[in-house]
Design a protein around this motif. Structure first.
Motif, mmCIF file in Angstrom:
data_model
loop_
_atom_site.group_PDB
_atom_site.id
_atom_site.type_symbol
_atom_site.label_atom_id
_atom_site.label_comp_id
_atom_site.label_asym_id
_atom_site.label_seq_id
_atom_site.Cartn_x
_atom_site.Cartn_y
_atom_site.Cartn_z
ATOM 1 N N THR A 50 29.040 -15.564 11.613
ATOM 2 C CA THR A 50 27.893 -16.406 11.807
ATOM 3 C C THR A 50 28.208 -17.203 13.193
ATOM 4 O OG1 THR A 50 29.362 -18.226 10.900
ATOM 5 C CG2 THR A 50 27.937 -16.818 9.233
ATOM 6 N N TRP A 51 27.048 -17.773 13.771
ATOM 7 C CA TRP A 51 27.100 -18.217 15.003
ATOM 8 C C TRP A 51 28.236 -19.796 15.022
ATOM 9 C CZ3 TRP A 51 27.023 -17.945 19.996
ATOM 10 C CH2 TRP A 51 26.899 -19.179 20.692
ATOM 11 N N GLU A 52 28.048 -20.332 13.965
ATOM 12 C CA GLU A 52 28.880 -21.656 13.939
ATOM 13 C C GLU A 52 30.197 -21.161 13.806
ATOM 14 O OE1 GLU A 52 24.776 -22.560 12.699
ATOM 15 O OE2 GLU A 52 26.203 -20.945 12.049
ATOM 16 N N GLY A 53 30.688 -20.098 12.935
ATOM 17 C CA GLY A 53 31.883 -19.519 12.571
ATOM 18 C C GLY A 53 32.522 -19.095 13.979
ATOM 19 N N ALA A 54 31.741 -18.186 14.835
ATOM 20 C CA ALA A 54 32.031 -17.700 15.973
ATOM 21 C C ALA A 54 32.642 -18.749 17.168
ATOM 22 C CB ALA A 54 30.966 -16.956 16.515
ATOM 23 N N GLU A 55 31.612 -19.909 17.317
ATOM 24 C CA GLU A 55 32.101 -20.997 18.003
ATOM 25 C C GLU A 55 33.397 -21.462 17.633
ATOM 26 O OE1 GLU A 55 29.907 -22.317 20.941
ATOM 27 O OE2 GLU A 55 30.574 -20.282 20.750
ATOM 28 N N GLU A 56 33.532 -21.802 16.409
ATOM 29 C CA GLU A 56 34.721 -22.283 15.810
ATOM 30 C C GLU A 56 35.913 -21.075 16.149
ATOM 31 O OE1 GLU A 56 36.943 -23.839 11.769
ATOM 32 O OE2 GLU A 56 34.757 -23.461 11.872
ATOM 33 N N ALA A 57 35.787 -20.085 15.857
ATOM 34 C CA ALA A 57 36.855 -19.257 16.219
ATOM 35 C C ALA A 57 37.286 -18.977 17.826
ATOM 36 C CB ALA A 57 36.330 -17.831 15.533
ATOM 37 N N ARG A 58 36.129 -19.075 18.405
ATOM 38 C CA ARG A 58 36.492 -19.089 19.847
ATOM 39 C C ARG A 58 36.993 -20.191 20.458
ATOM 40 N NH1 ARG A 58 34.342 -21.361 24.120
ATOM 41 N NH2 ARG A 58 33.155 -22.797 23.042
ATOM 42 N N ALA A 59 36.817 -21.336 20.064
ATOM 43 C CA ALA A 59 37.382 -22.445 20.556
ATOM 44 C C ALA A 59 39.000 -22.240 20.075
ATOM 45 C CB ALA A 59 36.914 -23.690 19.916
ATOM 46 N N ALA A 60 39.256 -22.029 18.797
ATOM 47 C CA ALA A 60 40.642 -22.099 18.148
ATOM 48 C C ALA A 60 41.364 -21.059 18.970
ATOM 49 C CB ALA A 60 40.402 -21.667 16.818
ATOM 50 N N LEU A 61 40.577 -19.713 19.163
ATOM 51 C CA LEU A 61 41.426 -18.695 19.713
ATOM 52 C C LEU A 61 41.976 -18.985 21.269
ATOM 53 C CD1 LEU A 61 42.258 -15.578 19.347
ATOM 54 C CD2 LEU A 61 39.934 -14.929 20.573
ATOM 55 N N ALA A 62 40.822 -19.720 22.010
ATOM 56 C CA ALA A 62 41.281 -20.099 23.418
ATOM 57 C C ALA A 62 42.502 -21.092 23.279
ATOM 58 C CB ALA A 62 40.037 -20.911 23.990
ATOM 59 N N GLY A 63 42.621 -21.546 22.368
ATOM 60 C CA GLY A 63 44.058 -22.821 22.377
ATOM 61 C C GLY A 63 45.107 -22.214 21.755
#
Length: 376
Positions: free
Chosen positions: A123-136
């Motif tokens: 999902t878009w919302e999940g992908a955004e959350e995952a992107r931020a978490a992965l970047a950190g």
């Protein structure tokens, strides 16, 4: 034989609920065929999301959004918001506003219900959350992707390609089950090259903070477990309940039951297309959503002009997936979606998969799209 239904074409109010592949191509196709139609697209966000690129967004190797206004033909109105309920010729938005319609195209797609402690990758919302978490995540961190289907494989592969400093696991009871035996083996080879650890098991529970360091403990059906700093849920298993909540007949999975022309059997003013439609033999994919959206628009245009209707028919040609940016696989299939032994893999398949994704976006924006008829 279709049924001729004469209707007044001028000033026909049409609402399109959902602006994914199905909804966007439907709106553009109808606007192209019926110049006088008053079309409004309702979508939760002001962007068109290329769902087939969400794994790229998560890994930071690409983007997945385009402003919706640049994807729609001139004259199509947009409304950012959600639909709370579809009534008798009217929808109620989440803010309480009501909008009337003569016809409605329901294209809200599918969604995910992630296991507690995981983030939905599809999902878009999940992908955004995952992107931020992965970047950190610092180097050496552990990422787990749950789901052995194509979404899970692409997500794990893309993360391993974009972040080779991380440990990536892919967990699924089966891996690439929709592909042929030879293609499944080639997928495993591609995952091995990217150093993705494959665990053939089920996940039963996530225990926050119970893993190594500050990681979570991922418990498996076999009784084993391991630590994970970020756990992604790559299983698409449900549809929004808007159809059921609105009183439309749905199947056991919550998908709206439709007739041969993709109209709701409860209310023929409503077309249902994409993942949320109960079309026999279909699977969740943009390759399914686009023909259904285009056919619904064509059918509505025929209805407005009193022309004979044509039943929906669509055949598949295969499946494709990326394994990072430089590897991929294209699986040949029959029209009934059963697979053939033939497949193409490697750099050529990666290029082919990218072209398919670009063609899908081009077709949605231009409404220029054809597809093979289904098998008899």
């Amino acid at each position: 034989m279709g049924e001729p239904i004469a209707q007044r074409e001028a000033h026909m109010k049409v609402l399109v609920v959902g602006a994914g592949y199905a909804g966007t191509i439907a709106a553009n196709r109808l606007a192209k065929r019926v110049k006088t139609a008053d079309i409004t697209v309702i979508n939760p966000r002001p962007d068109f999301v290329e769902r087939v690129r969400l794994h790229e967004r998560i890994a930071g190797t690409g983007t997945a959004t385009t402003p919706l206004t640049s994807m729609l033909r001139p004259g199509i109105a947009t409304r950012t918001g959600t639909v709370d309920k579809i009534g008798d010729g009217q929808v109620t938005l989440g803010d309480g506003t009501g909008l009337d319609f003569d016809h409605l195209l329901l294209a809200v797609g599918s969604t995910a219900v992630p296991l507690p402690g995981t983030v939905a990758a599809g999902t878009w919302e999940g992908a955004e959350e995952a992107r931020a978490a992965l970047a950190g995540l610092p180097g050496g961190g552990a990422v787990t992707v749950i789901g052995g289907g194509l979404t899970g494989i692409e997500t794990a592969s893309e993360i391993a390609y974009g972040r080779p400093d991380l440990r990536v696991r892919l967990v699924g009871q089966t891996i690439a089950a929709s592909l042929s035996a030879g293609a499944r083996e080639r997928v495993r080879t591609g995952l091995d090259r990217l150093r993705v650890e494959v665990v053939t098991d089920s996940v039963t529970q996530i225990d926050p903070g119970a893993g190594e360091g500050s990681g979570d403990l991922v418990r498996l059906g076999s009784g084993a477990g391991f630590s994970s700093d970020l756990t992604l849920w790559a299983v698409i298993g449900s549809v929004p309940d808007l159809a059921a909540r609105s009183g439309l007949e749905v199947d056991p999975d919550g998908r709206a039951v439709v007739d041969a022309y993709l109209r709701s059997v409860t209310d023929p003013r409503i077309f249902v297309v994409g993942d949320c439609a109960a079309v026999p033999g279909s699977r969740a994919a943009c390759a399914t959503a686009m023909p259904q959206g285009a056919h619904a628009a064509d059918t509505l245009a025929r209805m407005m002009r009193g022309r004979e209707l044509t039943p929906y028919s669509m055949g598949y040609v295969g499946q494709g997936l990326s394994l990072g940016r430089r590897d991929g696989l294209l699986q040949a299939g029959r029209r009934d979606d059963t697979v053939r032994r033939f497949y193409v893999a490697g750099g050529a398949a990666a290029v082919g998969k990218e072209r398919v994704c670009r063609y899908a976006k081009f077709s949605v924006r231009t409404a220029t799209y054809t597809w093979p008829r289904g098998s008899k």
